[in-house]
Scaffold this motif. Structure first.
Motif, PDB file in Angstrom:
ATOM      1  N   LYS A 167      -5.248 -30.919  12.700  1.00  0.00           N
ATOM      2  CA  LYS A 167      -5.772 -29.899  11.794  1.00  0.00           C
ATOM      3  C   LYS A 167      -5.049 -28.565  12.004  1.00  0.00           C
ATOM      4  CE  LYS A 167      -9.974 -27.697  10.206  1.00  0.00           C
ATOM      5  NZ  LYS A 167     -11.401 -27.525  10.357  1.00  0.00           N
ATOM      6  N   LEU A 168      -4.746 -28.230  13.240  1.00  0.00           N
ATOM      7  CA  LEU A 168      -4.049 -26.971  13.532  1.00  0.00           C
ATOM      8  C   LEU A 168      -2.714 -26.906  12.792  1.00  0.00           C
ATOM      9  CD1 LEU A 168      -3.842 -24.314  15.165  1.00  0.00           C
ATOM     10  CD2 LEU A 168      -2.746 -25.659  16.967  1.00  0.00           C
ATOM     11  N   ALA A 169      -1.981 -27.998  12.770  1.00  0.00           N
ATOM     12  CA  ALA A 169      -0.653 -28.019  12.155  1.00  0.00           C
ATOM     13  C   ALA A 169      -0.689 -28.206  10.644  1.00  0.00           C
ATOM     14  CB  ALA A 169       0.175 -29.137  12.775  1.00  0.00           C
ATOM     15  N   GLU A 170      -1.801 -28.625  10.101  1.00  0.00           N
ATOM     16  CA  GLU A 170      -1.875 -28.919   8.670  1.00  0.00           C
ATOM     17  C   GLU A 170      -2.441 -27.789   7.833  1.00  0.00           C
ATOM     18  OE1 GLU A 170      -4.052 -32.586   8.599  1.00  0.00           O
ATOM     19  OE2 GLU A 170      -2.253 -33.772   8.986  1.00  0.00           O
ATOM     20  N   THR A 171      -2.892 -26.709   8.482  1.00  0.00           N
ATOM     21  CA  THR A 171      -3.478 -25.608   7.726  1.00  0.00           C
ATOM     22  C   THR A 171      -2.905 -24.255   8.159  1.00  0.00           C
ATOM     23  OG1 THR A 171      -5.326 -25.456   9.286  1.00  0.00           O
ATOM     24  CG2 THR A 171      -5.684 -26.780   7.320  1.00  0.00           C
ATOM     25  N   ALA A 172      -2.750 -23.370   7.175  1.00  0.00           N
ATOM     26  CA  ALA A 172      -2.365 -21.981   7.461  1.00  0.00           C
ATOM     27  C   ALA A 172      -3.670 -21.249   7.748  1.00  0.00           C
ATOM     28  CB  ALA A 172      -1.645 -21.373   6.269  1.00  0.00           C
ATOM     29  N   SER A 173      -4.002 -21.177   9.020  1.00  0.00           N
ATOM     30  CA  SER A 173      -5.276 -20.603   9.444  1.00  0.00           C
ATOM     31  C   SER A 173      -5.027 -19.543  10.513  1.00  0.00           C
ATOM     32  CB  SER A 173      -6.173 -21.698  10.022  1.00  0.00           C
ATOM     33  OG  SER A 173      -5.580 -22.229  11.207  1.00  0.00           O
ATOM     34  N   MET A 174      -6.068 -18.825  10.839  1.00  0.00           N
ATOM     35  CA  MET A 174      -5.969 -17.843  11.913  1.00  0.00           C
ATOM     36  C   MET A 174      -5.548 -18.543  13.213  1.00  0.00           C
ATOM     37  SD  MET A 174      -6.195 -14.655  12.631  1.00  0.00           S
ATOM     38  CE  MET A 174      -7.320 -13.804  11.573  1.00  0.00           C
ATOM     39  N   ASP A 175      -6.117 -19.707  13.492  1.00  0.00           N
ATOM     40  CA  ASP A 175      -5.767 -20.450  14.706  1.00  0.00           C
ATOM     41  C   ASP A 175      -4.281 -20.819  14.727  1.00  0.00           C
ATOM     42  OD1 ASP A 175      -8.368 -20.314  15.670  1.00  0.00           O
ATOM     43  OD2 ASP A 175      -8.912 -22.281  14.876  1.00  0.00           O
ATOM     44  N   TYR A 176      -3.746 -21.233  13.569  1.00  0.00           N
ATOM     45  CA  TYR A 176      -2.331 -21.590  13.492  1.00  0.00           C
ATOM     46  C   TYR A 176      -1.458 -20.390  13.850  1.00  0.00           C
ATOM     47  CZ  TYR A 176       2.257 -22.819  11.824  1.00  0.00           C
ATOM     48  OH  TYR A 176       3.608 -23.042  11.772  1.00  0.00           O
ATOM     49  N   PHE A 177      -1.744 -19.237  13.251  1.00  0.00           N
ATOM     50  CA  PHE A 177      -0.904 -18.067  13.479  1.00  0.00           C
ATOM     51  C   PHE A 177      -1.063 -17.500  14.885  1.00  0.00           C
ATOM     52  CE2 PHE A 177      -0.945 -18.366   8.850  1.00  0.00           C
ATOM     53  CZ  PHE A 177       0.425 -18.392   8.632  1.00  0.00           C
ATOM     54  N   VAL A 178      -2.247 -17.604  15.474  1.00  0.00           N
ATOM     55  CA  VAL A 178      -2.418 -17.193  16.877  1.00  0.00           C
ATOM     56  C   VAL A 178      -1.602 -18.130  17.761  1.00  0.00           C
ATOM     57  CG1 VAL A 178      -4.057 -17.056  18.790  1.00  0.00           C
ATOM     58  CG2 VAL A 178      -4.651 -16.057  16.574  1.00  0.00           C
ATOM     59  N   ASN A 179      -1.692 -19.436  17.505  1.00  0.00           N
ATOM     60  CA  ASN A 179      -0.903 -20.403  18.267  1.00  0.00           C
ATOM     61  C   ASN A 179       0.587 -20.089  18.138  1.00  0.00           C
ATOM     62  OD1 ASN A 179      -0.652 -23.190  19.646  1.00  0.00           O
ATOM     63  ND2 ASN A 179       0.657 -23.364  17.857  1.00  0.00           N
ATOM     64  N   ASN A 180       0.999 -19.725  16.943  1.00  0.00           N
ATOM     65  CA  ASN A 180       2.393 -19.392  16.691  1.00  0.00           C
ATOM     66  C   ASN A 180       2.841 -18.197  17.545  1.00  0.00           C
ATOM     67  OD1 ASN A 180       4.908 -19.266  15.528  1.00  0.00           O
ATOM     68  ND2 ASN A 180       4.177 -19.213  13.438  1.00  0.00           N
ATOM     69  N   LEU A 181       1.970 -17.233  17.736  1.00  0.00           N
ATOM     70  CA  LEU A 181       2.307 -16.043  18.516  1.00  0.00           C
ATOM     71  C   LEU A 181       2.372 -16.296  20.018  1.00  0.00           C
ATOM     72  CD1 LEU A 181       0.163 -13.384  16.649  1.00  0.00           C
ATOM     73  CD2 LEU A 181       2.659 -13.533  16.671  1.00  0.00           C
ATOM     74  N   VAL A 182       1.566 -17.231  20.518  1.00  0.00           N
ATOM     75  CA  VAL A 182       1.454 -17.422  21.965  1.00  0.00           C
ATOM     76  C   VAL A 182       2.206 -18.645  22.495  1.00  0.00           C
ATOM     77  CG1 VAL A 182      -0.767 -16.226  22.041  1.00  0.00           C
ATOM     78  CG2 VAL A 182      -0.732 -18.705  21.832  1.00  0.00           C
ATOM     79  N   SER A 183       2.817 -19.427  21.602  1.00  0.00           N
ATOM     80  CA  SER A 183       3.502 -20.661  22.020  1.00  0.00           C
ATOM     81  C   SER A 183       5.007 -20.463  22.071  1.00  0.00           C
ATOM     82  CB  SER A 183       3.183 -21.784  21.031  1.00  0.00           C
ATOM     83  OG  SER A 183       1.811 -22.059  21.027  1.00  0.00           O
TER      84      SER A 183
END
Length: 70
Positions: A30-46
């Motif tokens: 689900k994290l990888a399939e949606t443009a969500s707040m969780d996705y963009f936070v993950n993008n910043l910290v990974s």
């Protein structure tokens, strides 16, 4: 343009989207399939998995890279 308001209602990401912040083994989550707040936070910290993704880009593709700096 995606705004904070938009991220409150996650949108499905295109199947053509190649994430550089989520390993390919997790692209069906689900994290990888949606443009969500969780996705963009993950993008910043990974870590950026740029090399792994570049190998998957078709030769005739048009690529857009968005980064905070060069």
């Amino acid at each position: 343009m995606l705004t904070f308001k938009d991220m409150k209602s996650p949108k499905t990401i295109s199947k053509k989207w190649l994430s550089t912040s989520i390993p390919e083994a997790r692209w069906n989550t689900k994290l990888a399939e949606t443009a969500s707040m969780d996705y963009f936070v993950n993008n910043l910290v990974s870590p950026v998995l740029f090399y792994e993704v570049v190998k998957k880009i078709p030769e005739d593709a048009i690529v857009t890279i968005i980064a905070p700096h060069a």
